[in-house]
Design a protein around this motif. Structure first.
Motif, PDB file in Angstrom:
ATOM      1  N   THR A   1       5.427  11.706   8.694  1.00 26.97           N
ATOM      2  CA  THR A   1       4.158  11.734   7.970  1.00 26.97           C
ATOM      3  C   THR A   1       3.584  10.325   7.906  1.00 26.97           C
ATOM      4  N   VAL A   2       2.275  10.241   7.952  1.00 33.47           N
ATOM      5  CA  VAL A   2       1.558   8.974   7.804  1.00 33.47           C
ATOM      6  C   VAL A   2       0.370   9.237   6.895  1.00 33.47           C
ATOM      7  N   ASP A   3       0.309   8.545   5.779  1.00 33.13           N
ATOM      8  CA  ASP A   3      -0.822   8.707   4.877  1.00 33.13           C
ATOM      9  C   ASP A   3      -0.941   7.491   3.977  1.00 33.13           C
ATOM     10  N   GLY A   4      -2.059   7.420   3.263  1.00 39.65           N
ATOM     11  CA  GLY A   4      -2.281   6.311   2.357  1.00 39.65           C
ATOM     12  C   GLY A   4      -1.504   6.458   1.066  1.00 39.65           C
ATOM     13  N   VAL A   5      -1.440   5.363   0.319  1.00 38.30           N
ATOM     14  CA  VAL A   5      -0.784   5.373  -0.987  1.00 38.30           C
ATOM     15  C   VAL A   5      -1.517   4.376  -1.871  1.00 38.30           C
ATOM     16  N   GLY A   6      -1.465   4.583  -3.175  1.00 34.45           N
ATOM     17  CA  GLY A   6      -2.148   3.680  -4.100  1.00 34.45           C
ATOM     18  C   GLY A   6      -1.948   4.147  -5.523  1.00 34.45           C
ATOM     19  N   LEU A   7      -3.004   4.633  -6.149  1.00 33.10           N
ATOM     20  CA  LEU A   7      -2.882   5.187  -7.494  1.00 33.10           C
ATOM     21  C   LEU A   7      -2.336   6.601  -7.464  1.00 33.10           C
ATOM     22  N   ALA A   8      -2.299   7.209  -6.294  1.00 38.80           N
ATOM     23  CA  ALA A   8      -1.637   8.496  -6.072  1.00 38.80           C
ATOM     24  C   ALA A   8      -0.589   8.298  -4.993  1.00 38.80           C
ATOM     25  N   SER A   9       0.419   9.171  -4.975  1.00 46.52           N
ATOM     26  CA  SER A   9       1.492   9.008  -3.995  1.00 46.52           C
ATOM     27  C   SER A   9       1.028   9.308  -2.581  1.00 46.52           C
ATOM     28  N   ARG A  10      -0.044  10.087  -2.447  1.00 42.94           N
ATOM     29  CA  ARG A  10      -0.634  10.354  -1.132  1.00 42.94           C
ATOM     30  C   ARG A  10      -2.148  10.301  -1.232  1.00 42.94           C
ATOM     31  N   GLU A  11      -2.725   9.406  -0.460  1.00 48.75           N
ATOM     32  CA  GLU A  11      -4.173   9.200  -0.466  1.00 48.75           C
ATOM     33  C   GLU A  11      -4.684   9.181   0.972  1.00 48.75           C
ATOM     34  N   ARG A  12      -5.963   8.939   1.120  1.00 48.85           N
ATOM     35  CA  ARG A  12      -6.510   8.684   2.441  1.00 48.85           C
ATOM     36  C   ARG A  12      -5.992   7.331   2.940  1.00 48.85           C
ATOM     37  N   PRO A  13      -5.836   7.163   4.258  1.00 47.83           N
ATOM     38  CA  PRO A  13      -6.208   8.100   5.337  1.00 47.83           C
ATOM     39  C   PRO A  13      -5.113   9.126   5.609  1.00 47.83           C
ATOM     40  N   ARG A  14      -5.523  10.333   5.980  1.00 49.10           N
ATOM     41  CA  ARG A  14      -4.607  11.394   6.373  1.00 49.10           C
ATOM     42  C   ARG A  14      -5.193  12.127   7.565  1.00 49.10           C
ATOM     43  N   GLY A  15      -4.310  12.661   8.399  1.00 46.17           N
ATOM     44  CA  GLY A  15      -4.754  13.491   9.520  1.00 46.17           C
ATOM     45  C   GLY A  15      -5.736  12.793  10.433  1.00 46.17           C
ATOM     46  N   GLY A  16      -6.929  13.347  10.539  1.00 47.09           N
ATOM     47  CA  GLY A  16      -7.940  12.811  11.459  1.00 47.09           C
ATOM     48  C   GLY A  16      -8.767  11.685  10.895  1.00 47.09           C
ATOM     49  N   GLU A  17      -8.413  11.182   9.702  1.00 45.82           N
ATOM     50  CA  GLU A  17      -9.179  10.087   9.106  1.00 45.82           C
ATOM     51  C   GLU A  17      -8.747   8.754   9.700  1.00 45.82           C
ATOM     52  N   GLU A  18      -9.713   7.879   9.946  1.00 48.08           N
ATOM     53  CA  GLU A  18      -9.424   6.610  10.590  1.00 48.08           C
ATOM     54  C   GLU A  18      -8.725   5.633   9.645  1.00 48.08           C
ATOM     55  N   VAL A  19      -7.834   4.849  10.246  1.00 47.17           N
ATOM     56  CA  VAL A  19      -7.148   3.773   9.534  1.00 47.17           C
ATOM     57  C   VAL A  19      -8.049   2.546   9.552  1.00 47.17           C
ATOM     58  N   GLU A  20      -8.143   1.871   8.403  1.00 45.88           N
ATOM     59  CA  GLU A  20      -9.022   0.708   8.305  1.00 45.88           C
ATOM     60  C   GLU A  20      -8.328  -0.437   7.582  1.00 45.88           C
ATOM     61  N   SER A  21      -8.844  -1.644   7.828  1.00 49.29           N
ATOM     62  CA  SER A  21      -8.351  -2.819   7.129  1.00 49.29           C
ATOM     63  C   SER A  21      -8.554  -2.645   5.626  1.00 49.29           C
ATOM     64  N   GLY A  22      -7.581  -3.119   4.843  1.00 45.43           N
ATOM     65  CA  GLY A  22      -7.667  -3.020   3.404  1.00 45.43           C
ATOM     66  C   GLY A  22      -6.922  -1.835   2.830  1.00 45.43           C
ATOM     67  N   GLN A  23      -6.461  -0.941   3.687  1.00 43.84           N
ATOM     68  CA  GLN A  23      -5.723   0.220   3.211  1.00 43.84           C
ATOM     69  C   GLN A  23      -4.230  -0.096   3.106  1.00 43.84           C
ATOM     70  N   VAL A  24      -3.522   0.743   2.352  1.00 44.14           N
ATOM     71  CA  VAL A  24      -2.057   0.677   2.268  1.00 44.14           C
ATOM     72  C   VAL A  24      -1.539   2.017   2.764  1.00 44.14           C
ATOM     73  N   VAL A  25      -0.660   1.971   3.746  1.00 44.13           N
ATOM     74  CA  VAL A  25      -0.238   3.180   4.458  1.00 44.13           C
ATOM     75  C   VAL A  25       1.279   3.326   4.411  1.00 44.13           C
ATOM     76  N   VAL A  26       1.728   4.559   4.231  1.00 44.68           N
ATOM     77  CA  VAL A  26       3.156   4.873   4.264  1.00 44.68           C
ATOM     78  C   VAL A  26       3.478   5.597   5.567  1.00 44.68           C
ATOM     79  N   VAL A  27       4.485   5.105   6.274  1.00 46.95           N
ATOM     80  CA  VAL A  27       4.999   5.772   7.473  1.00 46.95           C
ATOM     81  C   VAL A  27       6.405   6.273   7.148  1.00 46.95           C
ATOM     82  N   ALA A  28       6.586   7.579   7.172  1.00 48.09           N
ATOM     83  CA  ALA A  28       7.876   8.193   6.854  1.00 48.09           C
ATOM     84  C   ALA A  28       8.383   8.979   8.050  1.00 48.09           C
TER      85      ALA A  28
END
Length: 244
Positions: A164-191
């Protein structure tokens, strides 16, 4: 998208979380193996006792909610030679969340688990490379990063890995997910994890063995761009080598 202050909070939480994995390695390396089970000075080393020790270390480092889970074999005591997965999903004082996991094996034979570690290490490198491409201006989605990680694991002969690859922050799973683009400034979890489910060379019980590695990455586009691993995870399945 995270502000610089939010990314700093993620980094601080990552540093604190690293102390938990150090504690897990110390407890596992400092124990004895008796009839195939792990013991320490306080008695049988169970998954629950190890989780509580790791959680206490995180709390002592300022983590608001440690949320530690240990997956291992054996109810009375963890088994030697079998994977012990330490999974942390801590929450910091500001409500910031990250995720991280590492697998240890006490007195392993260096066989299947070692191959699994090599596969996951290569897969995570491939994922970080794909995320770096996003910082360099390529259009990259979270799903494409997951596909790159999955392809690397299967190239090592492991079928149907969990990725799984998705964002994390104030929630355990946030954007980006699936077909959403990865951008600078995001925090991403790779599991990513692999299991022995289809391995006919071992007993049915051992087919439940899992090796799992999870890392949280801070994507910082400043100064040329960097993909930063915020949790200092161990570099070895062996607890004693992880402390070197």
């Amino acid at each position: 998208m995270k502000t610089p202050a939010e990314r700093d909070a993620v980094r601080a939480l990552g540093t604190a979380t690293g102390s938990g994995f150090d504690t897990a390695a110390e407890r596992l390396a400092g124990g004895d193996v008796r009839e195939g089970r792990l013991h320490d000075a306080e008695g049988p080393l169970t998954a629950d006792r190890l989780a509580r020790s790791v959680a206490a270390a995180l709390a002592g480092s300022g983590v608001e909610t440690p949320d530690v889970r240990v997956r291992g074999v054996g109810t009375d005591a963890l088994s030697a030679g079998r994977p012990v997965v330490v999974d942390c999903q801590p929450v910091g004082p500001s409500g910031t969340r990250i995720r991280a996991a590492w697998t240890f094996v006490v007195d392993g034979d260096g066989g299947w688990e070692r191959r699994a570690q090599l596969a996951l290490d290569a897969a995570h490198r491939a994922g970080r490379d794909r995320l770096s491409a996003a910082l360099d201006g390529d259009s990259v989605t979270a799903g494409e990063v997951a596909g790159e990680v999955r392809a690397e694991v299967t190239a090592y002969g492991f079928e149907e890995p969990s990725v799984t690859v998705d964002g994390v922050g104030l929630a355990s799973r946030e954007r980006p997910r699936g077909g959403e683009e990865v951008e600078s400034g995001q925090v991403v979890v790779v599991a990513a994890s692999v299991s022995r489910a289809g391995d006919e060379t071992v007993s049915e019980g051992r087919r439940t063995d899992v090796v799992r590695h999870v890392e949280t990455l801070c994507l910082d586009g400043d100064d040329g761009g960097s993909v930063e691993r915020v949790v200092p995870l161990p570099k070895s399945l062996s607890p004693s080598r992880a402390l070197d």
